[in-house]
Design an enzyme around this catalytic site. Sequence first.
Site, PDB file in Angstrom:
ATOM      1  N   GLU A  64       0.818  -1.218   0.000  1.00 17.33           N
ATOM      2  CA  GLU A  64       0.000   0.000   0.000  1.00 17.33           C
ATOM      3  C   GLU A  64       0.852   1.268   0.000  1.00 17.33           C
ATOM      4  O   GLU A  64       0.443   2.298  -0.530  1.00 17.33           O
ATOM      5  CB  GLU A  64      -0.958   0.020   1.194  1.00 17.33           C
ATOM      6  CG  GLU A  64      -2.146  -0.933   1.078  1.00 17.33           C
ATOM      7  CD  GLU A  64      -1.836  -2.344   1.560  1.00 17.33           C
ATOM      8  OE1 GLU A  64      -0.645  -2.633   1.881  1.00 17.33           O
ATOM      9  OE2 GLU A  64      -2.783  -3.164   1.614  1.00 17.33           O
ATOM     10  N   PHE A 126     -11.782  -8.122  13.614  1.00 16.35           N
ATOM     11  CA  PHE A 126     -10.673  -8.515  12.746  1.00 16.35           C
ATOM     12  C   PHE A 126     -10.333  -7.376  11.782  1.00 16.35           C
ATOM     13  O   PHE A 126     -11.202  -6.843  11.104  1.00 16.35           O
ATOM     14  CB  PHE A 126     -11.045  -9.784  11.961  1.00 16.35           C
ATOM     15  CG  PHE A 126      -9.962 -10.200  10.999  1.00 16.35           C
ATOM     16  CD1 PHE A 126      -8.702 -10.558  11.472  1.00 16.35           C
ATOM     17  CD2 PHE A 126     -10.194 -10.208   9.630  1.00 16.35           C
ATOM     18  CE1 PHE A 126      -7.686 -10.923  10.581  1.00 16.35           C
ATOM     19  CE2 PHE A 126      -9.195 -10.572   8.737  1.00 16.35           C
ATOM     20  CZ  PHE A 126      -7.937 -10.921   9.215  1.00 16.35           C
ATOM     21  N   GLN A 127      -9.096  -7.008  11.727  1.00 17.27           N
ATOM     22  CA  GLN A 127      -8.578  -5.931  10.872  1.00 17.27           C
ATOM     23  C   GLN A 127      -9.244  -4.589  11.146  1.00 17.27           C
ATOM     24  O   GLN A 127      -9.450  -3.782  10.243  1.00 17.27           O
ATOM     25  CB  GLN A 127      -8.679  -6.308   9.391  1.00 17.27           C
ATOM     26  CG  GLN A 127      -7.765  -7.487   9.059  1.00 17.27           C
ATOM     27  CD  GLN A 127      -7.569  -7.717   7.580  1.00 17.27           C
ATOM     28  OE1 GLN A 127      -8.483  -7.510   6.790  1.00 17.27           O
ATOM     29  NE2 GLN A 127      -6.385  -8.174   7.201  1.00 17.27           N
ATOM     30  N   LYS A 176     -17.758  -1.503   6.033  1.00 20.46           N
ATOM     31  CA  LYS A 176     -18.098  -2.492   5.002  1.00 20.46           C
ATOM     32  C   LYS A 176     -19.609  -2.636   4.802  1.00 20.46           C
ATOM     33  O   LYS A 176     -20.074  -2.835   3.682  1.00 20.46           O
ATOM     34  CB  LYS A 176     -17.488  -3.850   5.384  1.00 20.46           C
ATOM     35  CG  LYS A 176     -17.635  -4.892   4.299  1.00 20.46           C
ATOM     36  CD  LYS A 176     -16.899  -6.171   4.639  1.00 20.46           C
ATOM     37  CE  LYS A 176     -17.040  -7.194   3.518  1.00 20.46           C
ATOM     38  NZ  LYS A 176     -16.332  -8.440   3.827  1.00 20.46           N
ATOM     39  N   MET A 485      23.591   9.845   3.631  1.00 26.71           N
ATOM     40  CA  MET A 485      23.372  11.076   4.386  1.00 26.71           C
ATOM     41  C   MET A 485      23.648  10.851   5.880  1.00 26.71           C
ATOM     42  O   MET A 485      24.183  11.726   6.561  1.00 26.71           O
ATOM     43  CB  MET A 485      21.949  11.592   4.160  1.00 26.71           C
ATOM     44  CG  MET A 485      21.713  12.979   4.695  1.00 26.71           C
ATOM     45  SD  MET A 485      22.891  14.185   4.028  1.00 26.71           S
ATOM     46  CE  MET A 485      21.956  14.909   2.689  1.00 26.71           C
TER      47      MET A 485
HETATM   48  C1  LIG Z   1      11.781   5.970   6.182  1.00 25.26           C
HETATM   49  C2  LIG Z   1      13.033   6.658   6.590  1.00 25.26           C
HETATM   50  N1  LIG Z   1      13.864   6.087   7.493  1.00 25.26           N
HETATM   51  C3  LIG Z   1      15.009   6.701   7.861  1.00 25.26           C
HETATM   52  C4  LIG Z   1      15.337   7.928   7.351  1.00 25.26           C
HETATM   53  C5  LIG Z   1      16.619   8.638   7.800  1.00 25.26           C
HETATM   54  N2  LIG Z   1      17.524   8.816   6.656  1.00 25.26           N
HETATM   55  C6  LIG Z   1      17.620   9.973   5.964  1.00 25.26           C
HETATM   56  S1  LIG Z   1      18.678   9.883   4.685  1.00 25.26           S
HETATM   57  C7  LIG Z   1      19.085   8.304   5.059  1.00 25.26           C
HETATM   58  C8  LIG Z   1      20.077   7.564   4.213  1.00 25.26           C
HETATM   59  C9  LIG Z   1      19.522   7.198   2.895  1.00 25.26           C
HETATM   60  O1  LIG Z   1      20.403   6.286   2.262  1.00 25.26           O
HETATM   61  P1  LIG Z   1      20.269   6.033   0.717  1.00 25.26           P
HETATM   62  O2  LIG Z   1      18.875   5.751   0.357  1.00 25.26           O
HETATM   63  O3  LIG Z   1      21.255   5.028   0.304  1.00 25.26           O
HETATM   64  O4  LIG Z   1      20.633   7.468   0.100  1.00 25.26           O
HETATM   65  P2  LIG Z   1      22.042   8.238   0.136  1.00 25.26           P
HETATM   66  O5  LIG Z   1      22.001   9.215   1.268  1.00 25.26           O
HETATM   67  O6  LIG Z   1      23.118   7.220   0.315  1.00 25.26           O
HETATM   68  O7  LIG Z   1      22.117   8.932  -1.177  1.00 25.26           O
HETATM   69  C10 LIG Z   1      18.385   7.859   6.183  1.00 25.26           C
HETATM   70  C11 LIG Z   1      18.540   6.526   6.799  1.00 25.26           C
HETATM   71  C12 LIG Z   1      14.425   8.499   6.437  1.00 25.26           C
HETATM   72  N3  LIG Z   1      14.617   9.706   5.911  1.00 25.26           N
HETATM   73  N4  LIG Z   1      13.308   7.839   6.061  1.00 25.26           N
END
Ligand SMILES: Cc1ncc(C[n+]2csc(CCOP(=O)(O)OP(=O)(O)O)c2C)c(N)n1
Length: 573
Positions: A64, A126-127, A176, A485
């Site tokens: 989803e 349920f659900q 529903k 990042m």
């Molecule tokens: C759902 C979610 N979980 C954690 C984060 C925290 N977060 C921000 S950037 C990042 C790293 C992302 O890694 P990647 O997708 O490989 O991108 P890169 O920075 O390496 O280009 C994380 C873990 C987030 N923004 N969203």
Amino acid sequence: MKVKAGASVKEQTTVQTGADLLVHALIDQGVDTLFGYPGGAVLPIYDAIYRAKGSFDHILPRHEQGAIHAAEGYARVSKRPGVVIGTSGPGATNLVTGIADAMMDSIPLVIFTGQVAKGVIGTDAFQESDIMGITTPITKHNYQVQDLEELPRVVKEAFHIATTGRPGPVVVDIPKDISASIHNKKIESDFHLPGYQPTIKPNPLQINKLHEALLEAKKPVVLTGSGIIHSEASSELIEFVQNYQLPVASTLLGLGAYPGSDDLFLGMAGMHGTYSANMALYECDLLINIGARFDDRLTGNLEHFAPHASVAHIDIDPAEIGKNVPTAIPIVSDAKAALASLNEKKVYVLDHQDWVAKLEGNKKEFPLWHDQPEESIVPQWLLQKVYEYTNGEAVVTTDVGQHQMWAAQYYSFDRPNRWVTSGGLGTMGFGFPAAIGAQLGDMSSTSVAIVGDGGFQMTLQELSVLQERRLPVKVIIVNNQALGMVRQWQEKFYEERYSESIIDVQPDFVKLAESYQIAGYRFDSQKEVETKLPEILADDQPALIDCRVLQKENVYPMIAPGKGLHEMIGVKR
Ligand SMILES: Cc1ncc(C[n+]2csc(CCOP(=O)(O)OP(=O)(O)O)c2C)c(N)n1
Ligand SMILES: [Mg+2]
């Protein structure tokens, strides 16, 4: 289900249930694409969709979350609301991240969730999940339909609320028993919402004030936010900016509102903004914010944000004005209407040539920069190449992280509705499904998903949709084998303690793509990018490209947490 347009619902419908009423209401709204996933509580709705074969295209994601990010991408590019259906309980809760994402970035969505039958609500059936309670803080509005007779009116209201004023997500929860119940009479759908009347037109006195302030300003700057894109005000903006020769800085989400290649455009401002954009905001004496919400990633430390400026803020949402930054000239209005009023005023030549020359000088003297080793793929260079090979015409979607910032910095947007990214919520996993929706929202362009190796793994199951539909979406994994990042912050602010941010175990992305019958490529060198990427991007088939880039690259310039706009690190002459 892939269906052709044309067949009328009436011809095919024998039973008329609440779900048929819903389907008729969607047809009345002109909905052409549904993003949804079936389940127990929406079985009557899926049965009505089956009966309505030919009325719309239904996209079945494999999760989803994929449906709702696709709907967001569709809405951003097509300018029509994204429509999502999910079942009760886990179906609905799987939509929550996307709902919050759409709320933060003002994306118009109408989300239909199934609910357990009215008689068992509150019994932990349920659900059953309290999706009204869960989504109240992350929706513009939400409804639980209590009676069949309300349904057509509620659907109309939901579309109206999602798409007018400041756009946003609206949830309609349908028990529903209501979607399953039979009806045989005509039901009124007219609505009257006296308490919801967004202010569209600006107060002329406030427009006069802004006009006067502009004439006195020596260092004016315009900050463009996504409100301009939502209100389709780019041509009015260009006229306004050109009339007075105003320098322009953009938020992340405002990119494309003003042409990125114009001399007056200084670039993105904020945490990873350009030196010239950030210094313009720092040094200006009049800051004209149009449709941006002064998010903390833009402002940095508020104490140092535009300290010498008088602030004018045009926003359709009065709650945004003065929320973070004291505002001398508040203008509650649709951006298009406010700019049109400003453009009716007499145009004077401003006394600000030195200022414009200084900012344009900054742009040349302190440009974005990166190292360029001979062989390896430098991520910034890769993004420049993607821009070059697509002539700046692609619809670009991203995940969240370093690659997102590099895309914002290096892919220049000359038009609105080409840039689809998760700004406010910063949702990893957004980019790929958003590209699927964006592609469906504009089949005349190619959607390129710039994703991280981390984020892609959160929603990669949607490769099935590409397999099924053969959409020409190109997935470019900027693969630094890291949560880049996070790694960057650990390098800079946690003394290189790389706690859980290096991903050295990864699937073979080429084989993964191939298992979905999608062409997969892996590039390790600049040469491979240069020789193969142009052709792949021009092709009308889906493709996945695993680009191995240097892990140690960081996003610069950067404003460290707690610092002001003028305290950027990583600025080079
Ligand atoms: C759902 C979610 N979980 C954690 C984060 C925290 N977060 C921000 S950037 C990042 C790293 C992302 O890694 P990647 O997708 O490989 O991108 P890169 O920075 O390496 O280009 C994380 C873990 C987030 N923004 N969203
Ligand atoms: Mg990464």
